[in-house]
Design a protein around this motif. Structure first.
Motif, PDB file in Angstrom:
ATOM      1  N   LEU A 110      28.931  43.075  35.451  1.00  0.00           N
ATOM      2  CA  LEU A 110      28.247  44.268  35.964  1.00  0.00           C
ATOM      3  C   LEU A 110      26.772  44.256  35.595  1.00  0.00           C
ATOM      4  O   LEU A 110      25.912  44.645  36.398  1.00  0.00           O
TER       5      LEU A 110
ATOM      6  N   TYR B 246      33.785  41.269  32.197  1.00  0.00           N
ATOM      7  CA  TYR B 246      33.602  42.313  33.204  1.00  0.00           C
ATOM      8  C   TYR B 246      32.268  43.027  33.030  1.00  0.00           C
ATOM      9  O   TYR B 246      31.500  43.187  33.994  1.00  0.00           O
TER      10      TYR B 246
ATOM     11  N   THR C  86      34.214  45.858  41.017  1.00  0.00           N
ATOM     12  CA  THR C  86      35.379  45.610  40.173  1.00  0.00           C
ATOM     13  C   THR C  86      36.429  44.785  40.910  1.00  0.00           C
ATOM     14  O   THR C  86      37.032  43.857  40.349  1.00  0.00           O
TER      15      THR C  86
END
Length: 323
Positions: free
Chosen positions: A76, A72, A23
């Motif tokens: 991932l 995001y 992150t």
């Protein structure tokens, strides 16, 4: 069942830590004062040098036109598939680049950590119990632990390569060329490990069970190795896990200094070339390795010292009763 739960819990903590590192790298790229597409291309502020077609390809690959939360989760997902992106500076995918450079760094890290463990164990056993004046042993450890890696590397090159002509300076692909880089990384790490180990051994040698062992006629060295060393293992292993991170950081300097291939030198070159995908890839891999090593160290406590396992089991039992 309690032991299984402890393993699952520690693995869960490791996964959360990995998620946090991923992150941070995601948002670090978005917080740079440059359009992320230009940063990924390694263009920096030279935005006029990038054609609209190339920019469109990068934006499509990294979904930069999507909402941030979508970017995001897609990021991932790519990491879970082992996709670290594309290095547009080197015109190659990042993952194969890292894989090609991982071997030299792994061999250097393993050699350095092995040397550090051997040096610290021998030094700790021989100096525990105040066999040497404290100022001598502590002074040597302080000098080694505080010496910059690049300066220590220069000194070792001067002594062993220039004066003694015993070892090569530059990497030639054989084991002899691994000795100086490994020793450069190992000595500061060994100094830190030795400090922790000797202090732990000194504390263990003052415990009542040591008096019983000595009363049975065991010699000083035998008491230290057979009894005190096991009780000093937990803090030693803890410092060993933490030292692995410093060793990974020192690899960048060492590989550059000795002209060795590896992830450390790749990181230095990528920073100089503003190759952001490679920088992020190396950081993520190094973070993952550090977390895995420390998780294994954490799980080994119960095997090395059964008191740790018993304490954790009692704590879990008390938690269950309270619940």
């Amino acid at each position: 069942m309690t032991t299984v739960w402890m393993v699952v819990r520690r693995l869960g903590i490791s996964l959360i830590t990995l998620l946090g590192a991923a992150t941070l790298t995601f948002f670090a790229l978005r917080l740079v004062p440059v359009d992320p597409a230009f940063a990924i291309l390694g263009a920096g502020q030279q935005q006029v040098d990038i054609s609209p077609e190339v920019l469109a390809v990068v934006r499509a690959e990294y979904h930069l036109d999507e909402p941030l939360i979508v970017q995001y989760f897609l990021y991932l997902g790519r990491l879970l598939r082992g996709d670290l992106g594309m290095s547009y500076v080197q015109e190659q995918p990042v993952a194969p680049l890292l894989l090609a450079q991982a071997g030299p760094t792994v061999s250097l890290a393993l050699a350095a950590i092995l040397l550090a463990v051997v040096i610290s164990l021998i030094g700790g056993v021989l100096t525990a119990g105040r066999r040497l004046p404290n100022w001598i042993s502590s002074g040597v450890e302080l000098v080694l632990a505080s010496t910059p890696v690049f300066w220590l590397g220069f000194v070792l090159m001067l002594v062993f390569a220039v004066w003694l002509r015993a070892l090569p300076i530059l990497d030639s692909g054989d084991l002899r060329s691994l000795v100086l880089p490994a020793l450069t990384l190992a000595l500061p790490t060994a100094a830190l490990l030795l400090q922790v180990l000797r202090q732990s051994l000194d504390d263990a040698l003052e415990q009542p069970f040591i008096l019983s062992a000595r009363a049975r006629g065991l010699g000083s060295l035998s008491v230290t190795v057979r009894h005190a060393l096991r009780h000093a293992a937990v803090p030693y292993l803890t410092m060993l896990g933490f030292s692995f991170g410093a060793l990974l950081g020192g690899a960048a300097i060492t590989e550059t200094l000795f002209s060795r291939p590896g992830l450390g030198r790749m990181l230095v070159d990528a920073v100089a070339a503003q190759d952001i995908p490679v920088v992020i890839g190396v950081v993520l891999v190094a973070t993952a390795v550090f977390i895995v090593v420390n998780t294994l160290v954490d799980l080994s406590y119960g095997l090395v010292d059964p008191r740790v396992r018993e304490r954790d089991e009692k704590a879990d039992a008390a938690t269950e009763v309270t619940a």
